[in-house]
Design a protein around this motif. Structure first.
Motif, mmCIF file in Angstrom:
data_model
loop_
_atom_site.group_PDB
_atom_site.id
_atom_site.type_symbol
_atom_site.label_atom_id
_atom_site.label_comp_id
_atom_site.label_asym_id
_atom_site.label_seq_id
_atom_site.Cartn_x
_atom_site.Cartn_y
_atom_site.Cartn_z
ATOM 1 N N PHE A 38 -5.216 -2.596 11.005
ATOM 2 C CA PHE A 38 -5.924 -1.467 9.990
ATOM 3 C C PHE A 38 -4.286 -0.943 9.259
ATOM 4 C CE2 PHE A 38 -6.556 3.172 9.166
ATOM 5 C CZ PHE A 38 -7.387 2.719 8.035
ATOM 6 N N VAL A 39 -3.574 0.279 9.722
ATOM 7 C CA VAL A 39 -2.417 0.847 8.746
ATOM 8 C C VAL A 39 -1.756 -0.270 8.419
ATOM 9 C CG1 VAL A 39 -2.721 3.283 9.796
ATOM 10 C CG2 VAL A 39 -1.072 1.366 11.076
ATOM 11 N N LEU A 40 -1.168 -1.301 9.555
ATOM 12 C CA LEU A 40 -0.549 -2.598 7.827
ATOM 13 C C LEU A 40 -0.830 -3.410 7.059
ATOM 14 C CD1 LEU A 40 2.473 -3.628 9.181
ATOM 15 C CD2 LEU A 40 1.742 -5.188 10.348
ATOM 16 N N PRO A 41 -1.773 -3.549 7.270
ATOM 17 C CA PRO A 41 -2.379 -4.240 6.247
ATOM 18 C C PRO A 41 -3.133 -3.478 5.093
ATOM 19 C CG PRO A 41 -4.198 -4.725 7.869
ATOM 20 C CD PRO A 41 -2.877 -3.616 8.429
ATOM 21 N N GLY A 42 -3.318 -2.447 6.061
ATOM 22 C CA GLY A 42 -3.787 -0.715 5.374
ATOM 23 C C GLY A 42 -3.764 -0.901 3.590
ATOM 24 N N LEU A 43 -3.265 0.902 3.251
ATOM 25 C CA LEU A 43 -3.636 0.602 1.619
ATOM 26 C C LEU A 43 -3.014 -0.558 0.990
ATOM 27 C CD1 LEU A 43 -2.568 3.676 2.817
ATOM 28 C CD2 LEU A 43 -3.770 4.392 0.291
ATOM 29 N N GLY A 44 -2.374 -1.220 0.893
ATOM 30 C CA GLY A 44 -1.926 -2.719 0.098
ATOM 31 C C GLY A 44 -2.762 -3.662 -0.125
ATOM 32 N N ALA A 45 -3.232 -3.853 0.982
ATOM 33 C CA ALA A 45 -4.548 -4.718 1.392
ATOM 34 C C ALA A 45 -5.768 -4.699 0.394
ATOM 35 C CB ALA A 45 -5.004 -5.221 2.452
ATOM 36 N N VAL A 46 -6.027 -3.627 0.799
ATOM 37 C CA VAL A 46 -7.282 -3.161 -0.332
ATOM 38 C C VAL A 46 -7.313 -2.764 -0.876
ATOM 39 C CG1 VAL A 46 -9.483 -1.825 0.266
ATOM 40 C CG2 VAL A 46 -8.638 -2.227 2.784
ATOM 41 N N PHE A 47 -6.554 -1.278 -1.990
ATOM 42 C CA PHE A 47 -6.397 -1.001 -2.531
ATOM 43 C C PHE A 47 -5.159 -1.535 -3.822
ATOM 44 C CE2 PHE A 47 -7.544 2.079 -0.040
ATOM 45 C CZ PHE A 47 -8.550 2.753 -0.356
ATOM 46 N N GLY A 48 -4.399 -2.259 -3.127
ATOM 47 C CA GLY A 48 -3.733 -3.376 -3.264
ATOM 48 C C GLY A 48 -4.180 -4.188 -4.434
ATOM 49 N N ASN A 49 -4.688 -5.026 -3.037
ATOM 50 C CA ASN A 49 -5.355 -6.193 -3.938
ATOM 51 C C ASN A 49 -6.633 -6.027 -5.398
ATOM 52 O OD1 ASN A 49 -5.367 -8.549 -3.299
ATOM 53 N ND2 ASN A 49 -5.645 -7.803 -0.685
ATOM 54 N N SER A 71 -0.702 -13.649 7.885
ATOM 55 C CA SER A 71 -1.104 -12.760 6.357
ATOM 56 C C SER A 71 -0.385 -11.859 5.665
ATOM 57 C CB SER A 71 -2.763 -12.303 6.948
ATOM 58 O OG SER A 71 -2.826 -11.190 6.128
ATOM 59 N N SER A 72 -0.119 -10.927 6.314
ATOM 60 C CA SER A 72 1.193 -10.262 5.403
ATOM 61 C C SER A 72 1.913 -10.481 4.537
ATOM 62 C CB SER A 72 1.510 -8.989 7.030
ATOM 63 O OG SER A 72 2.486 -7.869 6.068
ATOM 64 N N ILE A 73 2.748 -11.958 5.014
ATOM 65 C CA ILE A 73 3.809 -12.444 4.592
ATOM 66 C C ILE A 73 2.971 -13.108 2.685
ATOM 67 C CG2 ILE A 73 5.447 -14.427 4.815
ATOM 68 C CD1 ILE A 73 5.455 -13.872 6.977
ATOM 69 N N LEU A 74 2.051 -13.601 3.542
ATOM 70 C CA LEU A 74 1.229 -14.262 2.201
ATOM 71 C C LEU A 74 1.083 -13.243 1.322
ATOM 72 C CD1 LEU A 74 -1.068 -16.882 3.701
ATOM 73 C CD2 LEU A 74 1.388 -17.079 2.432
ATOM 74 N N THR A 75 0.405 -11.676 1.830
ATOM 75 C CA THR A 75 -0.229 -10.744 0.705
ATOM 76 C C THR A 75 1.347 -10.577 0.195
ATOM 77 O OG1 THR A 75 -1.586 -9.835 2.418
ATOM 78 C CG2 THR A 75 -1.028 -8.903 0.473
ATOM 79 N N GLY A 76 2.398 -9.774 0.592
ATOM 80 C CA GLY A 76 3.870 -9.669 0.451
ATOM 81 C C GLY A 76 4.422 -10.580 -1.061
ATOM 82 N N LEU A 77 4.604 -12.010 -0.698
ATOM 83 C CA LEU A 77 4.109 -12.823 -1.664
ATOM 84 C C LEU A 77 3.918 -12.748 -3.102
ATOM 85 C CD1 LEU A 77 6.611 -15.280 -2.310
ATOM 86 C CD2 LEU A 77 4.236 -16.609 -1.096
ATOM 87 N N ASN A 78 2.714 -12.612 -2.639
ATOM 88 C CA ASN A 78 2.042 -12.473 -3.979
ATOM 89 C C ASN A 78 2.347 -11.686 -4.709
ATOM 90 O OD1 ASN A 78 -0.415 -13.876 -5.258
ATOM 91 N ND2 ASN A 78 -1.612 -14.325 -3.538
ATOM 92 N N PHE A 79 2.686 -10.315 -3.892
ATOM 93 C CA PHE A 79 2.471 -9.062 -4.942
ATOM 94 C C PHE A 79 3.782 -9.140 -5.442
ATOM 95 C CE2 PHE A 79 -0.331 -6.326 -2.385
ATOM 96 C CZ PHE A 79 -1.439 -6.623 -2.611
ATOM 97 N N ILE A 80 4.215 -9.580 -5.323
ATOM 98 C CA ILE A 80 6.481 -9.573 -5.372
ATOM 99 C C ILE A 80 5.808 -10.378 -7.263
ATOM 100 C CG2 ILE A 80 8.319 -10.509 -5.706
ATOM 101 C CD1 ILE A 80 8.475 -9.873 -1.978
ATOM 102 N N THR A 81 4.943 -12.138 -7.031
ATOM 103 C CA THR A 81 5.950 -13.244 -7.907
ATOM 104 C C THR A 81 4.796 -11.918 -9.316
ATOM 105 O OG1 THR A 81 4.831 -14.644 -6.454
ATOM 106 C CG2 THR A 81 5.064 -15.157 -8.304
ATOM 107 N N THR A 82 3.468 -10.862 -8.090
ATOM 108 C CA THR A 82 2.482 -10.881 -9.704
ATOM 109 C C THR A 82 2.998 -9.297 -10.336
ATOM 110 O OG1 THR A 82 0.499 -11.350 -7.738
ATOM 111 C CG2 THR A 82 0.268 -9.926 -10.423
ATOM 112 N N ILE A 83 3.561 -8.766 -9.662
ATOM 113 C CA ILE A 83 4.206 -7.411 -10.456
ATOM 114 C C ILE A 83 5.133 -8.178 -11.349
ATOM 115 C CG2 ILE A 83 6.448 -5.686 -9.887
ATOM 116 C CD1 ILE A 83 4.921 -5.404 -7.767
ATOM 117 N N HIS A 84 6.503 -9.474 -10.494
ATOM 118 C CA HIS A 84 7.183 -10.083 -11.733
ATOM 119 C C HIS A 84 7.163 -10.214 -12.953
ATOM 120 C CE1 HIS A 84 11.498 -9.279 -10.190
ATOM 121 N NE2 HIS A 84 10.929 -8.888 -9.120
ATOM 122 N N ARG A 85 5.491 -11.366 -12.812
ATOM 123 C CA ARG A 85 5.339 -12.370 -14.173
ATOM 124 C C ARG A 85 4.607 -11.536 -14.581
ATOM 125 N NH1 ARG A 85 9.470 -15.599 -14.584
ATOM 126 N NH2 ARG A 85 7.250 -17.366 -15.922
#
Lengths: 96, 531
Positions: B79-90, B164-178
Motif C-alpha cells: 500500500f504505502v510503498l507503491p502508494g501515491l506514485g503508482a496510482v496518481f504518479g501513473n 515492480s517498484s524498480i520498473l516504475t522508478g525507471l519509467n518515471f525517470i525516463t519519462t521526466i527526462h525525455r
C-alpha cells in the motif's frame, strides 16, 4: 564540441595510454595500501582510490566525457552515493 | 474526443488488464491497493481486539505474530510503498508534464503484473507450508533463518514487489527526462512531478539492495550459506545494515509523493502561488539524498559501533532540515491566501498536522540516549503510523479527493467526505497518540498481551481503532457511491492551474490533441503578475 552523443568519438591514443598508466599507478597504490596498512586504514584507502579509478574509466574509456553534463553528473552523484553508503557501513564494521 | 474510460475495441476486464494506457494502469493500482488496504485494516483491528481480550487470549500468540507480520507486509509493501506514485504518479505524471503516456508503457503494465504476482505469492505463503510468516515485516535474521514458518515464499513475494517498484522508478525517470512538453523546463515542472523524480531515483538505486538481501536470506535458509550466521563467519548485523540501507530510503519513497500531492493541493485551495518553488523542489532531492544515509538509526541498540551511532544520529537530524523546509513553505503558501476548506484541503491540512507530529517524534528517537529507552516500544509503532498513515495515508486520501473528479469524471458528496474526516481524525489520534504514550511508559511492541498497568492505554487505543475503521468505511463508501451515481464533474472543479485541469474530466485517451507549449511556471493563479 558536439555533445549529443549521436556520433562516434575518437579518443586520442595518447590520452588513453596516459589514463591507463594512472590506473596502473592507482592499482599499485591500492595493493601497497592493502599489504602495508592496518585493515581499517586500508579500507579507507580503497574507498578513496577505487572510485577515482572507476571515475576515470567512466570518463575516458566509456566516453562519459562526451555526454551532456546532466548525465555525467548523475553518474558521478550515484558513484559518490555508493562510496558514502559503503563508507558508513565500514564506520560500523571497523569500530565495533 | 472519447475519454480513456470508453473502451476502444477491447472491453471488459481484458480492456483493463491488457491496457498500456498509463491512466488505466493507475486505476488498476488504485483498485488493487485499496482492496489490500482494507484487508490490512481488518487485521489491524483484530490485533486491537486481541489487546482488549486478555484472559484467555482471543488469538493464539503465533496467530498474533502472523497478524502483525501480514499487516506490516501488506501495508508497507503493497500500500504505502507503491502508494501515491503508482496510482496518481501513473495517472497524472504524463499529463502534468504534457506527454501522451510514460516512456515505456508496456514496462509500466509489466510493473503492475509484477506487483500482482508478488501480492499473490505473499498471500499463498500465508496458507501453505508450515504456517504464515511470523517474523514481522523486517524479516530480521537470525529468526527469519531459523523459523519453520513459510518465510521463504513470503520473501519471494516481497522480492517480486521490489521489481515492480524498480520498473516504475525507471519509467518515471525516463519519462521526466525525455517526454516533457516543449517549454517545460525543470523549473516549470509541477512539484508533484519533482517529488516523483526524487522518489524514482531512490526506487532505482536502493530497491536492488533489499532484493539481493532477501535472496541472501532465502539462500541462507535453503543452502545454509552463512552470510548472516556468526558460526560460519557471517554477521547478523550486516543483515540489518543491508535491510535498512533500502528500507529507510523506502520511507521516503512512501512520503515524498505524498508531500508532492499536498504541494499541489495547498496552492489550489489557497488560490495563490506556491511559496518557495525551488526550495520545495530541491528539498525533495535533498530528502531523497540524505534519506539514503540515515538507515543506521534503526540499529542504535543492535550493537553497532559508537562511531556509527554518532554519524547516523547526525544524519538523522540533518534530514529533518529539508522536511522542515517543506512544512514552512506549505504554511507560507497559506499565509495571506484566500483559503477555501473543501474536502481535499481539509485532508491536506490534516496531513501537515499529523506529519509534523510524526516528524518530531522521529527526531526524539534520533537522539541516542532517548532511543535506548524507546527502542522496540509502542512509541516506535505510534511514530511510524503518524508518518506513514497520518502522512502518506492521509495524503493519499487528500489526493484521491482532489483528483477523483478528474480521474472518473464524477463528483462525490463533499459533506459526507467532511463527515468521514471527523472519525478518521479522532480515531487516528486516540489510537496512535495512545500508542506513543504507551510506548513511553514502556509497553513493548509485538507482544500479544500486556501487563495490567498498560490496560487503560490499550482500551483507549483499541476504541480509537474502531472509530478510525468506521471513518475509513464511510470515506470509501462515499467514493464508491460517487463512482456509481455521482454527478458529472466539470473539467476544473477546484480552479487548479496545472495541466491536468486544462483537459476534460475524465481525460481523453491520449491526454492531449496537441501537445501543449508551456509558457511559464506552473502555479500562476494570476498570470498578469510577471514571474
Amino acid at each position: 564540441m558536439d555533445r549529443t552523443g549521436s556520433e562516434t568519438h575518437v579518443m586520442p591514443y595518447r590520452t588513453l595510454v596516459r589514463v591507463w598508466l594512472v590506473l596502473l599507478g592507482l592499482t599499485g597504490a591500492l595493493v601497497a595500501a592493502g599489504t602495508t596498512l592496518h585493515p581499517s586504514l586500508s579500507v579507507w584507502a580503497m574507498l578513496v582510490i577505487t572510485p577515482v579509478k572507476a571515475g576515470l574509466i567512466f570518463y575516458y574509456f566509456m566516453h562519459l566525457k562526451y555526454e551532456k553534463p546532466l548525465l555525467t553528473g548523475l553518474v558521478f552523484v550515484t558513484l559518490g552515493l555508493l562510496v558514502l553508503v559503503i563508507g558508513l557501513l565500514f564506520s560500523d564494521l571497523f569500530y565495533r | 474526443m472519447s475519454s480513456y474510460l470508453d473502451t476502444g475495441g477491447r472491453g471488459g476486464i481484458a480492456g483493463w488488464i491488457f491496457s498500456t494506457d498509463h491512466k488505466r494502469i493507475g486505476i488498476l493500482y488504485l483498485a488493487t491497493m485499496t482492496g489490500l488496504f482494507f484487508v490490512a485494516v481488518v487485521i489491524g483491528v483484530l490485533m486491537r481486539v486481541e489487546q482488549l481480550v486478555l484472559d484467555p487470549p482471543l488469538f493464539a500468540p503465533q496467530v498474533y505474530n502472523a497478524f502483525f507480520t501480514v499487516h506490516g507486509v501488506i501495508m508497507i509493501f503493497m500500500f504505502v510503498l507503491p502508494g501515491l506514485g503508482a496510482v496518481f504518479g501513473n495517472f497524472f505524471l504524463p499529463i502534468m508534464i504534457g506527454a501522451r503516456d510514460v516512456s515505456f508503457p508496456r514496462l509500466n503494465l509489466m510493473s503492475w503484473y509484477a506487483f500482482v504476482a508478488g501480492t499473490v505469492i505473499v498471500f499463498v505463503s500465508l496458507f501453505t507450508g508450515d504456517g504464515a510468516p511470523d517474523t514481522g515485516w523486517t524479516f530480521y535474521v537470525p529468526f527469519s533463518v531459523r523459523t519453520g514458518t513459510n518465510v521463504t515464499l513470503g520473501l519471494t513475494g516481497v522480492f517480486m514487489l521490489g521489481f515492480s517498484s524498480i520498473l516504475t522508478g525507471l519509467n518515471f525517470i525516463t519519462t521526466i527526462h525525455r517526454l516533457r512538453a516543449p517549454g517545460m523546463t525543470w523549473h516549470r515542472m509541477p512539484l508533484f512531478a519533482w517529488s516523483l523524480y526524487g522518489t524514482a531515483w531512490v526506487q532505482l538505486l536502493a530497491t536492488p539492495i533489499v532484493g539481493i538481501t532477501l535472496l541472501l536470506v532465502i539462500a541462507e535458509r535453503v543452502f545454509g550459506i552463512g552470510v548472516f550466521d556468526p558460526a560460519k563467519g557471517g554477521d547478523p548485523i550486516l543483515y540489518q545494515h543491508l535491510f535498512w540501507t533500502y528500507s529507510h530510503p523506502a520511507v521516503y519513497i512512501m512520503i515524498l509523493p505524498a508531500m508532492g500531492a499536498i504541494t499541489e493541493i495547498l496552492p489550489t485551495f489557497a488560490h495563490r502561488t506556491v511559496f518557495g518553488y525551488k526550495a520545495i523542489a530541491y528539498s525533495s532531492m535533498a530528502i531523497a539524498f540524505l534519506g539514503s544515509l540515515v538507515w543506521g538509526h534503526h540499529m542504535f541498540t543492535s550493537g553497532m559501533s559508537e562511531q556509527a551511532n554518532l554519524l547516523f544520529s547526525l544524519f538523522t537530524f540533518l534530514v529533518a532540515v529539508p522536511s522542515a523546509i517543506k512544512v514552512f513553505n506549505w504554511t507560507s503558501t497559506l499565509y495571506k491566501g484566500s483559503i477555501e476548506v473543501r474536502p481535499p484541503m481539509l485532508y491536506a491540512l490534516t496531513f501537515v498536522f499529523l506529519f509534523a507530529i510524526g516528524g518530531l517524534t522521529g527526531l526524539m528517537q534520533g537522539a541516542l540516549a532517548v532511543n535506548v529507552h524507546l527502542h522496540d516500544t509502542y512509541f516506535i509503532v505510534g511514530h511510524f503510523h503518524y508518518v506513514m498513515f497520518g502522512g502518506t495515508g492521509v495524503a493519499f486520501f487528500a489526493a484521491l479527493l482532489y483528483w477523483f473528479p478528474k480521474m472518473f469524471g464524477r463528483t462525490y458528496n463533499e459533506r459526507v467526505a467532511n463527515l468521514a474526516w471527523a472519525p478518521i481524525f479522532v480515531g487516528f489520534n486516540l489510537l496512535y497518540f495512545g500508542m506513543l504514550v504507551l510506548g513511553y511508559m514502556g509497553m513493548p511492541r509485538r507482544y500479544f498481551t500486556h501487563l495490567p498497568q498498560y490496560h487503560t492505554g490499550h482500551v483507549i487505543a483499541s476504541v480509537g481503532s474502531f472509530i478510525l475503521a468506521a471513518g475509513l468505511v464511510l470515506f470509501f463508501a462515499n467514493l464508491v457511491v460517487a463512482l456509481l451515481r455521482g454527478k458529472r464533474a466539470e473539467s476544473n472543479p477546484w480552479g487548479g492551474v496545472t495541466l491536468e485541469w486544462r483537459i476534460g474530466s475524465p481525460p481523453p485517451a491520449e491526454n492531449f490533441d496537441v501537445i501543449p507549449e508551456i509558457q511559464g511556471r506552473p502555479y500562476r493563479f494570476n498570470p498578469e503578475v510577471s514571474e
